[in-house]
Design an enzyme around this catalytic site. Structure first.
Site, PDB file in Angstrom:
ATOM      1  N   GLU A 223      66.098  13.456 -36.577  1.00 54.03           N
ATOM      2  CA  GLU A 223      66.951  13.621 -38.317  1.00 54.03           C
ATOM      3  C   GLU A 223      68.225  13.745 -37.760  1.00 54.03           C
ATOM      4  OE1 GLU A 223      64.559  15.302 -36.753  1.00 54.03           O
ATOM      5  OE2 GLU A 223      64.262  17.377 -36.186  1.00 54.03           O
TER       6      GLU A 223
ATOM      7  N   HIS B 109      64.466  14.215 -31.980  1.00 55.95           N
ATOM      8  CA  HIS B 109      64.716  14.403 -33.623  1.00 55.95           C
ATOM      9  C   HIS B 109      65.421  13.073 -33.834  1.00 55.95           C
ATOM     10  CE1 HIS B 109      63.535  18.767 -33.040  1.00 55.95           C
ATOM     11  NE2 HIS B 109      63.871  18.675 -31.779  1.00 55.95           N
TER      12      HIS B 109
ATOM     13  N   CYS C  60      59.075  16.790 -33.212  1.00 55.68           N
ATOM     14  CA  CYS C  60      58.760  18.016 -32.190  1.00 55.68           C
ATOM     15  C   CYS C  60      57.929  19.267 -32.107  1.00 55.68           C
ATOM     16  CB  CYS C  60      60.574  18.842 -31.944  1.00 55.68           C
ATOM     17  SG  CYS C  60      60.576  19.746 -30.615  1.00 55.68           S
TER      18      CYS C  60
END
Lengths: 233, 772
Positions: free
Chosen positions: A205, A203, A86
């Protein structure tokens, strides 16, 4: 394996990256502050999402001048694996470690929801444990994710198998409706020439535990772990 | 003999200060009676600076003068309440050594004038209220009201407010997990922007906004003080008028989420360092309220030197410095001798911390300018001595007539009612709010278990098995028609939403949005709503731990609906096992209804949309039945018997079923349902009877669910089945039916709001076309 997670003033996914590395195991994440001049003895670097320095001027435009970014540049040029997610992707483009730029989303609105992305290549330190063509469900959350580059650069990315992820439908088809930000060639993530620097808008994660609704991001971390174990062996 | 008292310098008027005249007093929003009291407290005429201080502290926004007596009626205590009303935020115990700080606050007036900054700074303010308690913000919610979207100005307001909330929260990195938005022409001139935040802390990290320890140092921390937002608190306590927009804009503050993020990290580090004894946001009424409230709570006094306050521009007067509402500032009380350590922590985060005064033991709020006293006021009378009023309350005639209206002719439609269903799908009140919450980061911090779009948002508490569910609710139409019943309905719905997500309702923060309380019919609404809220919160054992009052929401004399927004939090003991979606999960699952159908269409979106009418008795709230229902739903969830639970609210049963079938849009199950009630079909389909929950279960669990529900003493029946994805929506009753393809419904359900917002007619700002 030691992974440096960078923290700029305004980073807000640094802790999430740290937690994902901890949760998935095999990593020793360590924070690095933007003013640090040294990365220290680390095996990989993650540049997390957020709004470094408030994203004033342009996302990533100020972070590229931070002391730590010089160290990251050296690390990358020496072949060390670097992942920018990002805002991290934006920083890598601004720093010239990846080609192209991320423009405002075509809708001009911030967009946040789970998207589908297709794994385009597994010849990377970050995707080797995925199968090529697999569709992943991973959240996005950004206002500036519209990847843009010259026709020559895009041709190069295509020709050199450096497009890692593309936005797609749940079944894996490419379509304008499945592209959340207007990205050229539906690009969600790319590699540098030497294939050790990855930038991506979604993302991973945020997709590493069932309770978060998806574990499709796990492969990125297991791939990196496998790569680092291979390098260590 | 006259006792000898310490002689202090009597504050002298500063050069250039205007003379204190009755007109100037009136401009400062103080009544004659209030000004008399000021004279009594001081024993002399106030200086201009002192007048400004009283004006801000005794505004409705800070002083709660028209609501304080009513607020005392609310239940505020329970064994799990650690901090009730009166602090920056309420705090409850969630076990495992953890506590949750949470609060809701309005930014209605600023958002009406400058939607982007107004909404953004609303989020900023509520986040600071949370982290000044020592808690790290882990979620925000937003409760919004606007006029009808056919107005260009309303679209401009909605777009600006949503972008403001998004840009601020996204940048600070706090997930938005839910909220609500409602459109009705009653909010045309006064949009409501209420922001709620939730923070997590270790119990022992709780810190209060108190100035204690004589000789300790007051430090201004964070951004510098500028001339923005001066008199925001007084502004927020006035009615708006059409031409007020332009003139009021300078009273709106400007937010900087990047500084906020730094301030957040620095504040939490500061609190953990042990170098400070108190901390408070410089919010409404800025330095004045933070310093005097900290002194008031600490039972101490403070002295502040204006020349030491870091300012953005030269030549600011004490009046301006004291009343500025520049954002991202804090006042901290540092242990004497620890100023340097405090400064070092702030410098790490590239922020300033400057000593501006100290704690005294004389109970006075004293302001110096280069050593000369410019204000000297006893702190306690300033913070707690604001006169409070009990006004006359009489129900308005217009409401009575609307409530008594005979609605029987609107119950007549029978047969195929699909065309009405489609008409209602044109209402943004009944269709997806995805266009809004897509602009909010909902998953940052990797804790979000249930995202916006369902009944309540759910976040897990990392390191424990627990989770927190949160929601905001209120139907202003019900409250207008019957404020007591409407407020009860709001509490009941909030609790029901929290239960549907799998949590036990635990505590409440409220935001009372009303018109001008000096008008008897408005005061009646306020009192009735508080009474209804008190009754419901007592019964549900959900104490009110704080909140916000926003009065004077009127434009050109016309008030909004009374809108007592309930922000409720609940605890999930086992978030992984109990977090429950509002969406159907599998084809073939059995759909059941818990609760009773009644023939109620009063206050419904059906009436508003098809007749342009807000009338009738709002749905009856049976609190005891509601409590049984919620107990039962939670029991079914905890026994693992049901796969989805969804509250039946605006749009009635038809929309509850549709929402469960569509979920977040990634699937669209069909629905096949039959009801045998002999009620009017429009009421069965679209009536908004409360106390109902639609659940689904695996076919093999059907008998167990029926038995368990009966065991809980709640009415239960099988409605039908979840059918194939992209099948049909079929709902049949003895006197009417709905029958349509899911794909057509999905397109409208998700398409209505974007289509309304993408209209291209000019959206003039305050009636003025921008020129390029």
């Amino acid at each position: 394996m030691k992974v440096a997670v960078l923290t700029f003033p305004g980073s807000n996914c640094d802790y999430d990256c740290y937690q994902a590395l901890k949760t998935l195991g095999g990593f020793e994440p360590e924070f690095r502050w933007h003013r640090d001049r040294e990365l220290g003895d680390v095996d990989a670097v993650m540049i997390p999402g957020g709004f470094s320095y408030g994203d004033y001027l342009r996302p990533g435009a100020i972070a590229r001048f931070s002391p730590i970014l010089e160290a990251v540049g050296e690390f990358a040029r020496a072949g060390g694996p670097v992942v920018g997610i990002c805002n991290g992707f934006q920083v890598l483009c601004e720093a010239g470690l990846l080609p192209g730029a991320l423009l405002r989303n075509e809708s001009l609105r911030f967009r946040s929801f789970p998207v589908h992305i297709r794994v385009e290549t597994t010849r990377t330190p970050f995707t080797s444990t995925y199968e090529k063509g697999r569709v992943l469900q991973i959240p996005i959350a950004h206002g500036d994710g519209n990847y843009h580059a010259t026709p020559e650069t895009l041709a190069e990315l295509e020709g050199e198998d450096r497009i890692v992820f593309r936005y797609c439908t749940p079944k894996g088809a490419l379509s304008p409706e499945a592209n959340p930000n207007g990205s050229a060639h539906h690009i969600a993530g790319i590699l540098n020439e030497t294939r050790n620097v990855l930038g991506m808008m979604p993302h991973p994660e945020r997709a590493v535990e069932d309770i978060l609704g998806s574990t499709d991001g796990t492969g990125l971390f297991t791939s990196l772990r496998a790569h680092l174990q291979g390098a260590a062996a | 003999m006259t006792p000898v008292t310490e002689v202090t310098d009597i504050p002298q008027p500063r050069q250039g200060d205007p003379e204190i005249t009755p007109e100037l007093v009136a401009e400062h929003g103080l009544s004659e009676e209030e000004y008399e009291r000021v004279l009594g407290i001081l024993g002399r005429t106030p200086t201009f600076t002192e007048l400004g201080i009283f004006s801000a502290m005794w505004s409705e926004h800070c002083g709660y003068k028209n609501s304080k007596r009513l607020l005392r009626l609310l239940p505020t205590e329970a064994p799990w309440v650690i901090q009730g009303p009166g602090e920056n935020a309420g705090v409850i115990d969630v076990g495992d050594g953890l506590a949750i700080a949470f609060k809701i606050e309005s930014h209605n007036h600023p958002s009406a004038v400058e939607p982007y900054q107004g909404a953004a700074t609303g989020v900023g303010g509520i986040l600071r209220d949370i982290f000044t308690m020592g808690a790290r913000p882990i979620a925000v919610l937003d409760s919004l009201r606007f006029g009808d979207l056919d107005s260009g100005r309303v679209r401009y307001l909605l777009a600006g407010v949503v972008k403001g909330i998004g840009d601020y929260g996204n940048c600070v990195g706090i997930p938005n997990i839910g909220g609500e938005v409602f459109f009705d022409r009653a909010y045309e001139g006064n949009p409501l922007v209420n922001a709620m935040a939730i923070g997590l802390m270790k119990r022992e990290e709780l810190i209060l906004g108190e100035a204690t320890g004589v000789g300790n140092t007051l430090m201004a921390v964070g951004a510098r003080t500028g001339r923005d937002g001066i008199h925001g608190a007084t502004f927020a306590s006035e009615e708006l008028s059409e031409d007020a927009d332009e003139a009021s804009r300078p009273r709106v503050q400007v937010g900087d989420p990047f500084t906020e993020k730094l301030l957040l990290e620095a504040s939490l580090e500061l609190i953990r360092s042990g170098h400070i004894v108190g901390i408070q946001d410089m919010g409404a009424a800025g330095l004045t309220s933070s310093a005097s409230e900290m002194a008031g709570r600490g039972g101490s006094g403070v002295v502040l030197e204006m020349a030491d306050v870091p300012v953005r521009e030269e030549g600011m007067t004490p009046y301006e410095i004291l009343l500025s509402e520049s954002q991202e500032r804090m006042l901290v009380v540092a242990e004497r001798g620890k100023e340097h350590e405090v400064r070092k922590i702030l410098e790490k985060w590239e922020l300033e911390a400057e000593p501006v005064g100290e704690v005294t033991d004389d109970g006075r709020f004293r302001i110096l300018e280069h050593g000369a006293v410019v204000a000297d006021i006893p702190a306690l009378p300033l913070t707690d001595g604001c006169p409070t009023y009990e006004r006359e309350g009489i129900e308005g005639e217009e409401v009575k007539a609307a409530r008594e209206m005979d609605l029987s002719s609107f119950l007549e439609p029978e047969g195929d009612l699909t065309p009405i269903f489609l008409e209602l799908l044109g209402s943004p009140n009944l269709t997806s709010k995805r266009w809004i919450y897509e602009q909010y980061d909902t998953t940052v911090r990797t804790g979000t278990v249930i995202r916006p779009g369902g009944d309540a948002g759910v976040i897990r508490l990392r390191g424990t098995k627990k989770g927190i569910a949160a929601t905001t609710d209120c139907n202003g139409r019900y409250c207008w028609l019957d404020p007591r019943e409407g407020a009860k309905a709001a509490v009941a719905e909030a609790a029901r939403n929290v239960v549907c997500a799998g949590a036990l309702p635990t505590a409440v923060t409220n935001n009372l949005n009303f018109g001008n309380p000096l008008k008897p019919h408005i005061y009646h609404q306020l009192r009735e709503a508080v009474l209804g809220m008190a009754e419901a919160c007592s019964l549900f054992e959900t104490p009110v731990t704080g909140g916000n009052v926003s009065l004077f929401n009127e434009t050109d004399g016309v008030a909004i609906y009374p809108t007592p927004v309930i922000g409720m939090v609940g605890i999930l003991d086992d978030v992984e096992a109990h977090a429950t979606s509002s969406a159907f999960q599998a084809q073939g699952d059995v759909i059941l209804l818990l609760g009773e159908n009644r023939e109620e269409i009063g206050g419904s979106e059906y009436l508003y949309r098809t007749q342009g009418m807000v009338a009738g008795k709002p749905p009856v709230v049976d609190l005891l039945a509601e409590r049984r229902l919620q107990h039962g739903v939670l029991g079914l969830i905890q026994r693992g018997l049901i796969r989805s639970a969804h509250d039946c609210a605006e749009g009635g049963l038809a929309f509850a079923l549709l929402e469960s079938a569509l979920g977040d849009g990634s699937q669209a199950f069909g629905v096949d349902v039959e009801l045998h009630d002999r009620l009017a079909p429009v009421a069965l389909f679209f009536g908004e009877t409360t106390g109902r929950v639609v659940v689904s279960c695996a076919p093999e669990d059907e008998a167990d669910v029926l038995e368990a529900a009966r065991g809980f003493g709640i009415p239960v029946r099988v409605l039908g089945h979840v059918t194939a994805p992209d099948g049909a929506f079929s709902m049949r009753t003895p006197r009417g039916s709905l029958q349509i393809e899911m794909s057509a419904l999905a397109e409208r359900y998700f398409g209505t709001l974007p289509a309304l917002m993408e209209r291209t007619e000019p959206a003039p700002e305050a009636g003025v076309q921008e020129e390029f």
